[in-house]
Design an enzyme around this catalytic site. Structure first.
Site, PDB file in Angstrom:
ATOM      1  N   LYS A   1       0.832  -1.214   0.000  1.00 54.24           N
ATOM      2  CA  LYS A   1       0.000   0.000   0.000  1.00 54.24           C
ATOM      3  C   LYS A   1       0.863   1.259   0.000  1.00 54.24           C
ATOM      4  O   LYS A   1       0.560   2.247   0.645  1.00 54.24           O
ATOM      5  CB  LYS A   1      -0.911   0.030   1.235  1.00 54.24           C
ATOM      6  CG  LYS A   1      -1.761  -1.197   1.427  1.00 54.24           C
ATOM      7  CD  LYS A   1      -2.896  -1.257   0.445  1.00 54.24           C
ATOM      8  CE  LYS A   1      -3.788  -2.459   0.749  1.00 54.24           C
ATOM      9  NZ  LYS A   1      -4.546  -2.866  -0.399  1.00 54.24           N
ATOM     10  N   CYS A   2       1.954   1.217  -0.763  1.00 52.86           N
ATOM     11  CA  CYS A   2       2.941   2.295  -0.778  1.00 52.86           C
ATOM     12  C   CYS A   2       2.953   2.928  -2.167  1.00 52.86           C
ATOM     13  O   CYS A   2       2.636   2.271  -3.156  1.00 52.86           O
ATOM     14  CB  CYS A   2       4.314   1.683  -0.456  1.00 52.86           C
ATOM     15  SG  CYS A   2       5.720   2.796  -0.571  1.00 52.86           S
ATOM     16  N   GLY A   3       3.340   4.189  -2.248  1.00 53.89           N
ATOM     17  CA  GLY A   3       3.479   4.829  -3.547  1.00 53.89           C
ATOM     18  C   GLY A   3       4.515   4.140  -4.425  1.00 53.89           C
ATOM     19  O   GLY A   3       4.481   4.257  -5.650  1.00 53.89           O
TER      20      GLY A   3
ATOM     21  N   THR B   1       4.872   0.807  -4.467  1.00 56.43           N
ATOM     22  CA  THR B   1       4.436  -0.573  -4.685  1.00 56.43           C
ATOM     23  C   THR B   1       4.570  -1.035  -6.137  1.00 56.43           C
ATOM     24  O   THR B   1       4.910  -2.200  -6.375  1.00 56.43           O
ATOM     25  CB  THR B   1       2.993  -0.776  -4.164  1.00 56.43           C
ATOM     26  OG1 THR B   1       2.997  -0.514  -2.753  1.00 56.43           O
ATOM     27  CG2 THR B   1       2.482  -2.180  -4.404  1.00 56.43           C
TER      28      THR B   1
END
Length: 169
Positions: A45-47, A49
């Site tokens: 759920k990371c930028g 990803t």
């Protein structure tokens, strides 16, 4: 008199370590002896990803030549890996076609740092010291199992691919 350097109990080689796969199997890194490795702490759920896609492309291209890619999901950075091991595996497979090995969710900093990340941090320093600063910090381990190069989270998998190709030649 024999003088032995104290390395703080740190193993001499990454091949002395193991991890638990996200399917529950113990994976001794010894099985990859002599092969270059690319290890990253990952999050769903990371930028950053979408870097899963690049890591998978590297694995698809260079895995048959001997490059080992391993992802270590970690929820220590803004809880950007909230899932359990089954959810992480399903997300990675269905969203990015990930087929490289993933570990169980681990800590990469602090008192419960996974031994693989303790080893990697012991051999590299980032911009602000050895602690991992964010998701998708990547480490390239030479086939000797001791030499490590660190890449920041923003370093694209394409840049890492060029370096990894050199180790395979």
């Amino acid at each position: 008199t024999l003088v032995v350097a104290d390395n703080g109990g740190m193993p001499d080689s990454i091949y002395d370590l193991s991890f638990t796969s996200n399917t529950g199997d113990e994976v001794p890194l010894e099985q990859f002896r002599g092969q270059p490795m690319l290890i990253a702490n990952t999050a769903s759920k990371c930028g950053l990803t979408p870097q899963y896609r690049g890591l998978q492309e590297i694995y698809s291209e260079l895995g048959p030549e001997g490059l080992v890619v391993i992802g270590f999901p970690c929820g220590q950075f803004a809880n950007q890996e909230p899932g359990d091991d089954d959810q992480i595996k399903e997300f990675c497979e269905t969203t990015y076609g990930v087929s490289f090995p993933l570990s169980t969710k681990v800590d990469v900093n602090g008192s419960k740092t996974h031994p693989v990340f303790s080893f990697l941090q012991d051999r590299t320093d980032g911009l602000l010291g050895s602690a991992i600063k964010w998701n998708f910090t990547k480490f390239r381990v030479w086939p000797d199992g001791t030499t490590v190069k660190r890449y920041g989270p923003q370093t694209s998998p394409d840049e890492v691919r060029r370096d990894a190709q050199e180790l395979l030649q």
